[in-house]
Design an enzyme around this catalytic site. Structure first.
Site, PDB file in Angstrom:
ATOM      1  N   CYS A 287       5.771  -3.966  16.126  1.00 27.21           N
ATOM      2  CA  CYS A 287       5.431  -2.904  17.080  1.00 27.21           C
ATOM      3  C   CYS A 287       3.968  -3.077  17.482  1.00 27.21           C
ATOM      4  CB  CYS A 287       5.664  -1.532  16.459  1.00 27.21           C
ATOM      5  SG  CYS A 287       7.405  -1.236  16.035  1.00 27.21           S
TER       6      CYS A 287
ATOM      7  N   CYS B  94       0.960  -1.016  15.911  1.00 31.85           N
ATOM      8  CA  CYS B  94       0.986  -0.795  14.462  1.00 31.85           C
ATOM      9  C   CYS B  94       0.290  -1.939  13.730  1.00 31.85           C
ATOM     10  CB  CYS B  94       2.434  -0.666  13.998  1.00 31.85           C
ATOM     11  SG  CYS B  94       2.605  -0.392  12.215  1.00 31.85           S
TER      12      CYS B  94
ATOM     13  N   GLU C  63       0.831  -1.193   0.000  1.00 29.12           N
ATOM     14  CA  GLU C  63       0.000   0.000   0.000  1.00 29.12           C
ATOM     15  C   GLU C  63       0.872   1.251   0.000  1.00 29.12           C
ATOM     16  OE1 GLU C  63      -4.214  -1.354   1.919  1.00 29.12           O
ATOM     17  OE2 GLU C  63      -2.698  -0.675   3.351  1.00 29.12           O
TER      18      GLU C  63
ATOM     19  N   CYS D 166       6.276  -6.678   7.662  1.00 34.11           N
ATOM     20  CA  CYS D 166       7.284  -6.073   8.537  1.00 34.11           C
ATOM     21  C   CYS D 166       7.734  -7.116   9.556  1.00 34.11           C
ATOM     22  CB  CYS D 166       6.702  -4.854   9.246  1.00 34.11           C
ATOM     23  SG  CYS D 166       7.929  -3.847  10.125  1.00 34.11           S
TER      24      CYS D 166
ATOM     25  N   CYS E 286      -1.339   6.812   9.748  1.00 35.46           N
ATOM     26  CA  CYS E 286      -0.098   6.274  10.295  1.00 35.46           C
ATOM     27  C   CYS E 286      -0.371   5.006  11.104  1.00 35.46           C
ATOM     28  CB  CYS E 286       0.553   7.331  11.174  1.00 35.46           C
ATOM     29  SG  CYS E 286       2.108   6.823  11.908  1.00 35.46           S
TER      30      CYS E 286
ATOM     31  N   CYS F  93       3.646   8.650   0.921  1.00 34.07           N
ATOM     32  CA  CYS F  93       4.151   7.715   1.923  1.00 34.07           C
ATOM     33  C   CYS F  93       4.430   6.381   1.226  1.00 34.07           C
ATOM     34  CB  CYS F  93       3.127   7.542   3.041  1.00 34.07           C
ATOM     35  SG  CYS F  93       3.664   6.476   4.385  1.00 34.07           S
TER      36      CYS F  93
END
Length: 411
Positions: free
Chosen positions: A148, A151, A124, A144, A382, A137
């Site tokens: 975290c 997230c 994305e 990932c 975010c 962005c």
């Protein structure tokens, strides 16, 4: 009301299919350095005396004019264009879905072709229009590794690193969709506008940890900032890391873009939970790398990103510790209201508390803007990016909307 564009109707699909990645045996030119491009041309028989000129032509057509079809390269002979088509590709990734938020934010789900024995992958990319600028962005990985806890991207396991070409393709596709390239009616005279660009800023803040894909990110950003190509100033490119300390030093020395640190906590024990890479590179080590970053000044500050989590890291004691932690570092602190996603264990801090936190940090001499949440209604804010092909179920979307209405109406 957010808009999701139907990319499955016949006319739209035909246009997109023309840009979709062709046969895998074709070599990608997007993402090659000039010397690599010259070597690739040599491999298919382009004479040595022509290689420099051909590289210059290709570079201009790909990055200045944004063409995705060799037949649009009007100052290259038909014979040479046919040779290029037999061996190379400059095609865009497939757009699986395009969503437009009520605030103008755009999100594209892009599909890249298989690599080797792998499968096609999706990432994305988000475009955020603002007064006087437009920020793209960009993702660096599919999934990932960092997990975290606040997230959404961290809930998707790492599939693979994106290539240099795949990183750059996100920028090229966004500029295509936004009408941000000059026309190709003439072969000469294309100028890079000094202002008025829709994509004026790049942030490596999409899916993945950029510094765990250092070499591909490095070359992509060097090409993006090349004055004869996309020509985006290094001062308008920001790389965000969760704290991969060795590569922070390399970023300053070898890339030279602006640095952002995904901080979110001022004590090791809490940061170990929120940003687990802290166990490997604790705050003392991370802060030293920040102090050593080349060229730091009030004009070139490090941005520290701090997501506001209710009852977790938002007290005035946390604010005081944050000021102490950053002492001596030219810095700006971006306070980020937590963006909800289905299944998240956290809540956004109350708006009054965020403002108190910001006021304290401001009075201590640090700019601490509160980031306006953008694209929440299309999961483009975010920490919300996630590229799994199976999109959210209706019940999950309704749960997300309920969270937003109940807890975040003030912002």
């Amino acid at each position: 009301m957010a808009l999701t564009l139907d990319l499955k109707d016949e006319s739209t699909r035909a246009a997109l299919d023309a840009r979709a990645a062709p046969r895998p045996e074709l070599r990608e030119l997007i993402g090659l350095s000039r010397s690599e491009m010259a070597n690739a041309l040599a491999d298919v028989g382009v004479p040595a005396k022509q290689q420099r000129m051909r590289v210059s032509q290709l570079w201009n057509w790909i990055y200045v004019r944004g063409v995705s079809d060799f037949d649009d390269m009007l100052n290259i002979s038909k014979e040479m264009r046919e040779l290029l088509k037999r061996h190379f590709t400059i095609a865009r990734p497939e757009i699986v879905e395009e969503q437009i938020s009520t605030d103008g934010t755009r999100k594209w789900l892009m599909r890249f072709p298989p690599r080797g024995a792998g499968r096609p992958v999706e990432v994305e990319t988000v475009y955020i229009p603002e007064e006087g600028r437009g920020t793209l962005c960009v993702s660096s990985q599919v999934g990932c590794t960092l997990t975290c806890s606040f997230c959404h991207t961290g809930t998707q396991k790492l599939v693979r690193n994106l290539t240099t070409g795949e990183i750059l393709a996100q920028i090229l596709l966004a500029r295509d969709r936004l009408g941000d390239f000059p026309d190709t009616e003439t072969a000469e005279g294309a100028m890079v506008p000094a202002d008025g660009r829709k994509v004026s800023n790049i942030v490596m803040m999409g899916m993945g940890e950029p510094l765990y894909n250092f070499e591909n990110v490095k070359l992509a950003l060097l090409i993006a900032s090349d004055g004869d190509g996309l020509s985006i100033s290094k001062r308008r490119i920001t790389l965000s890391t969760s704290g991969v300390v060795p590569e922070i030093y390399r970023t300053g020395d070898e890339i030279g873009v602006m640095l952002a640190i995904s901080l979110h906590a001022v004590r090791d024990e809490l940061r170990d939970e929120l940003v687990p890479i802290n166990k490997k590179y604790p705050l003392e080590t991370l802060m030293q790398a920040c102090r050593d970053y080349p060229g730091l000044s009030n004009a070139k500050r490090i941005t520290f990103e701090y997501v506001m989590l209710k009852g977790v890291n938002d007290s005035l004691a946390d604010a005081k510790d944050l000021v102490r932690l950053l002492k001596g570092i030219p810095a700006k602190i971006n306070l980020i209201p937590f963006n909800p996603w289905p299944g998240s264990a956290y809540e956004c801090s109350d708006w009054e508390q965020i403002e108190k936190f910001a006021d304290f940090v401001n009075q201590a001499g640090y700019a601490s803007p509160i980031r306006t949440p953008r694209g929440r209604d299309i999961l483009a804010a975010c920490g919300q990016l996630k590229s799994e092909s199976e999109r959210l179920k209706k019940s999950e979307r309704m749960a997300l909307e309920s969270m937003m209405i109940a807890g975040h109406g003030a912002d």
